[in-house]
Design an enzyme around this catalytic site. Sequence first.
Site, PDB file in Angstrom:
ATOM      1  N   ASP A  60     110.381  -2.711  15.208  1.00 33.78           N
ATOM      2  CA  ASP A  60     110.803  -2.987  16.730  1.00 33.78           C
ATOM      3  C   ASP A  60     110.357  -1.334  17.637  1.00 33.78           C
ATOM      4  OD1 ASP A  60     111.975  -0.567  16.366  1.00 33.78           O
ATOM      5  OD2 ASP A  60     114.157  -1.253  16.173  1.00 33.78           O
ATOM      6  N   SER A 118     118.645   7.147  14.858  1.00 36.15           N
ATOM      7  CA  SER A 118     118.185   5.768  14.094  1.00 36.15           C
ATOM      8  C   SER A 118     117.654   5.595  13.125  1.00 36.15           C
ATOM      9  CB  SER A 118     118.439   4.692  15.734  1.00 36.15           C
ATOM     10  OG  SER A 118     117.180   5.264  15.943  1.00 36.15           O
ATOM     11  N   HIS A 169     111.273   1.626  15.923  1.00 39.19           N
ATOM     12  CA  HIS A 169     111.473   1.933  14.315  1.00 39.19           C
ATOM     13  C   HIS A 169     109.694   1.170  13.120  1.00 39.19           C
ATOM     14  CE1 HIS A 169     115.049   2.446  16.405  1.00 39.19           C
ATOM     15  NE2 HIS A 169     114.997   3.436  15.778  1.00 39.19           N
TER      16      HIS A 169
END
Length: 387
Positions: A320, A43, A323
């Site tokens: 978040d 991600s 990240h």
Amino acid sequence: MADNCNFVSILGVLLILTMFDNPIIVYAGEGVPNVALFTFGDSYYDVGNKVLLSKDKNPAQTKWPYGKSRDDPNGKFSDGHIVPDFIADFMSIPNGVPPALKPDANVTRGVSYAVTDASILGSPAESMTLSQQVTTFESMKSNWTTGYIKKSLFMIYIGTEDYLNYIQKHPDADATKQQAFVTSVTSQLKTDIRSLTNLGARKFVVQLLAPLGCLPIVRQDYKTGNDCYELLNDLAKQHNEKIGPMLNDFANSPDIDGFQFAVFDFYDAILRRTQRNLNYRFYVSNSSCCGVGTHNAYDCGKGNVHSKLCDYQRAYLFFDGRHNSEKAQEEIAHLLYSANLNVIQPMNIRELIVYPTGEKMREFWEPNTFSARRRLPSQDSYAGYSA
């Protein structure tokens, strides 16, 4: 005469202010060849592949407040751009690199194969292992000439999911079992990189794992408060210690001509911003800007989280639970592209791109170089750095 001096002084001040307001960045058109960028991983590098794989066609990362800084929720886990976006910008790649799974994408200057939830040893059904990403690259290889692939850049960041999942399933694993798991992960990583070299790749950038125990989601899950979860940090360090020697072996291998690489010490870069956050103008480094829970680590992008969004995301190291904010991503990208040997060795991305294709490297990764070449904190060459 005095009036002339004053006029010259004013011009000098204006020139200095202009320089600070418009920092000089060297782009591909200014001495750097127009090559492609291929990214692999999870991600951190995903520019939209997960959205295309997911049964849920509107996952959280496609909704506000993701993309908040640019008013553009675009499937990336950030309030704006992520590291590959900035690297592509520095390389003068228009509109960045597209997700590999996007139909009819313009792949001329490269593609992103990274997918959220990807790991090295195994991934969920709606993701891809690194091996599967390499296979996807192989299926698209005919889009580029062999020579173009050889001089293009291959960036990899993966492994977070492997270790988070391992500790969740084996919280009491002893040191021997942990070491064996790290060896299995890095051995498969070596196999996957070797597969890329068999497909023509020669210029690699491998980003070391972050201090995983310092992620807000880990602090929240393991209830560590303001402390990091050192078990995960230790696994990340064991993993990272194997990357440099592995790439040295590739560069010295007689059967891989012209293998070149850079190793970025992401672990240290994040740890510095966690421990000395104010030096880098981050006012919160242990909790995230968007989410719920003790460290705001969960459910960003879901309707019940809007009231939990921070007032100013650029003050946060993390957007978040796992990240980084766009501001942090931009700083990391600048370090990758043009920092010195304190943070990336044996060369940075810009040097790697212009290094003669096919030529043997003259310098290699050295153990303990990151710490040995650092100055004392008061003399730190990039303390307080803010992109």
